[in-house]
Design an enzyme around this catalytic site. Sequence first.
Site, PDB file in Angstrom:
ATOM      1  CE  LYS A 231      -3.816  -2.215   2.307  1.00  9.95           C
ATOM      2  NZ  LYS A 231      -4.772  -2.194   3.388  1.00  9.95           N
TER       3      LYS A 231
ATOM      4  CG  ASP B 271      -7.503   0.148   4.143  1.00 11.28           C
ATOM      5  OD1 ASP B 271      -8.379  -0.656   3.758  1.00 11.28           O
ATOM      6  OD2 ASP B 271      -6.283  -0.017   3.929  1.00 11.28           O
TER       7      ASP B 271
HETATM    8  P1  NDP Z   1       2.092  -3.024   6.370  1.00 17.10           P
HETATM    9  O1  NDP Z   1       3.052  -4.017   5.842  1.00 17.10           O
HETATM   10  O2  NDP Z   1       2.002  -1.676   5.768  1.00 17.10           O
HETATM   11  O3  NDP Z   1       2.361  -2.797   7.954  1.00 17.10           O
HETATM   12  C1  NDP Z   1       2.614  -3.884   8.807  1.00 17.10           C
HETATM   13  C2  NDP Z   1       2.587  -3.427  10.261  1.00 17.10           C
HETATM   14  O4  NDP Z   1       2.723  -4.601  11.078  1.00 17.10           O
HETATM   15  C3  NDP Z   1       3.737  -2.495  10.643  1.00 17.10           C
HETATM   16  O5  NDP Z   1       3.304  -1.616  11.651  1.00 17.10           O
HETATM   17  C4  NDP Z   1       4.775  -3.486  11.183  1.00 17.10           C
HETATM   18  O6  NDP Z   1       5.679  -2.914  12.104  1.00 17.10           O
HETATM   19  C5  NDP Z   1       3.865  -4.444  11.917  1.00 17.10           C
HETATM   20  N1  NDP Z   1       4.475  -5.758  12.116  1.00 17.10           N
HETATM   21  C6  NDP Z   1       4.786  -6.663  11.157  1.00 17.10           C
HETATM   22  N2  NDP Z   1       5.330  -7.763  11.720  1.00 17.10           N
HETATM   23  C7  NDP Z   1       5.351  -7.518  13.066  1.00 17.10           C
HETATM   24  C8  NDP Z   1       5.809  -8.271  14.185  1.00 17.10           C
HETATM   25  N3  NDP Z   1       6.341  -9.478  14.025  1.00 17.10           N
HETATM   26  N4  NDP Z   1       5.683  -7.726  15.410  1.00 17.10           N
HETATM   27  C9  NDP Z   1       5.133  -6.507  15.567  1.00 17.10           C
HETATM   28  N5  NDP Z   1       4.697  -5.743  14.543  1.00 17.10           N
HETATM   29  C10 NDP Z   1       4.807  -6.251  13.317  1.00 17.10           C
HETATM   30  O7  NDP Z   1       0.682  -3.788   6.330  1.00 17.10           O
HETATM   31  P2  NDP Z   1      -0.796  -3.155   6.361  1.00 17.10           P
HETATM   32  O8  NDP Z   1      -0.769  -1.974   7.253  1.00 17.10           O
HETATM   33  O9  NDP Z   1      -1.289  -3.006   4.986  1.00 17.10           O
HETATM   34  O10 NDP Z   1      -1.637  -4.329   7.040  1.00 17.10           O
HETATM   35  C11 NDP Z   1      -1.538  -4.599   8.427  1.00 17.10           C
HETATM   36  C12 NDP Z   1      -2.611  -5.593   8.827  1.00 17.10           C
HETATM   37  O11 NDP Z   1      -3.909  -5.030   8.704  1.00 17.10           O
HETATM   38  C13 NDP Z   1      -2.599  -6.859   7.967  1.00 17.10           C
HETATM   39  O12 NDP Z   1      -2.824  -7.967   8.817  1.00 17.10           O
HETATM   40  C14 NDP Z   1      -3.778  -6.680   7.048  1.00 17.10           C
HETATM   41  O13 NDP Z   1      -4.346  -7.925   6.677  1.00 17.10           O
HETATM   42  C15 NDP Z   1      -4.739  -5.912   7.952  1.00 17.10           C
HETATM   43  N6  NDP Z   1      -5.666  -5.115   7.154  1.00 17.10           N
HETATM   44  C16 NDP Z   1      -6.989  -5.417   7.218  1.00 17.10           C
HETATM   45  C17 NDP Z   1      -7.900  -4.697   6.516  1.00 17.10           C
HETATM   46  C18 NDP Z   1      -9.317  -5.047   6.608  1.00 17.10           C
HETATM   47  O14 NDP Z   1     -10.084  -4.593   5.757  1.00 17.10           O
HETATM   48  N7  NDP Z   1      -9.727  -5.787   7.625  1.00 17.10           N
HETATM   49  C19 NDP Z   1      -7.506  -3.585   5.638  1.00 17.10           C
HETATM   50  C20 NDP Z   1      -6.096  -3.330   5.673  1.00 17.10           C
HETATM   51  C21 NDP Z   1      -5.220  -4.098   6.380  1.00 17.10           C
HETATM   52  P3  NDP Z   1       7.089  -2.290  11.592  1.00 17.10           P
HETATM   53  O15 NDP Z   1       6.765  -0.913  11.091  1.00 17.10           O
HETATM   54  O16 NDP Z   1       7.919  -2.272  12.817  1.00 17.10           O
HETATM   55  O17 NDP Z   1       7.605  -3.201  10.511  1.00 17.10           O
END
Ligand code: NDP
Length: 310
Positions: free
Chosen positions: A92, A128
């Site tokens: 995204k 979103d």
């Molecule tokens: P991004 O890849 O942009 O962001 C991922 C986030 O998760 C970051 O804040 C990252 O932290 C964190 N993260 C990843 N791995 C870990 C870990 N092991 N421990 C702690 N934090 C972690 O993804 P999105 O923001 O697009 O999506 C995030 C979630 O939201 C997904 O599960 C997605 O499926 C869900 N989602 C659901 C939607 C819905 O309609 N229900 C719509 C959009 C998203 P860091 O910055 O430190 O890497």
Amino acid sequence: MKTRRAKEVYTLADLRDWPKATVEVTPPVQLGVLGDPVAHSLSPPMQNAALDHCDLRMQYGRFHIRPNELEDALDLVRTLEFIGVNLTVPHKVEACSLVDELDADAREIGAVNTIAVRAGRLLGFNTDGIGFARAVRSEFSVDLHDLRILLLGAGGAARAIAMQCARADCERLVIVNRDPGKARDLVAQLQPALTGPRVLGPVARLEAVPWDERALKFQIDHTDLVINATSLGLNPHDPPVLPATLLQPHLMVYDAVYSRHRTPLVAAAREAGARAADGLSMLLHQGACAFEIWFEREAPLDVMRAALTK
Ligand code: NDP
């Protein structure tokens, strides 16, 4: 007319050889979701139910596109006969620099979850935030305006949610992220929108806090709604998002992660006596908004909801 369903998952190689990859597929695949991973996405059944219901003769597919493939994939989407696509993890933020035009919300959020292809141009939108606000209202019958919110995550989804909370002038917003610098940057960006004291007591209205149990325990005592917008919970082997000891009965817990079964965070929150919901309702509402962008007509919300709960 006969239907021959799209393949379960397409790849960049398929997009490069699209006529061959979709030979005999009817109606044609002209919409889809691009992600990595993408197998879990429930957007295809939800959007296909809407397309069928509205007699729109096309299918919505699933595309496994790795981060280094996104630019090529979007170039192909631009030239093939696509109406648009959705983007999911981890595309995204990157997509912002790959589309031809960003609408105001996507620009402010810094992430694109919906692209419309118009006259060979990619227009980037973000549904979103609005999807999240509608989901919270439908799940808990509350308005973001009245809530003290603890947001876990600072990626694309979290940024959309944070902006929506700020726009709703929520009571307080605390952001926690594994990479604390990203949480601080997001707070700095939101500062102008969330000024002025609204809460009484020893807590800031807007702050980034470290991801450690003591800091979180203090914050949770001053929180109404906890949101998981990290990708933790997406993979069955992920550790718990929060230790069970932090989940308290006074909380509402919204897990943006969704699955057809209860997510581990939702299960743990309910076990602790809290109200909890997973991200299916956000998926529904963001998807309905995307449908409305692509077709400039009202989305069949009940049909889409039924497809998600089948
Ligand atoms: P991004 O890849 O942009 O962001 C991922 C986030 O998760 C970051 O804040 C990252 O932290 C964190 N993260 C990843 N791995 C870990 C870990 N092991 N421990 C702690 N934090 C972690 O993804 P999105 O923001 O697009 O999506 C995030 C979630 O939201 C997904 O599960 C997605 O499926 C869900 N989602 C659901 C939607 C819905 O309609 N229900 C719509 C959009 C998203 P860091 O910055 O430190 O890497």
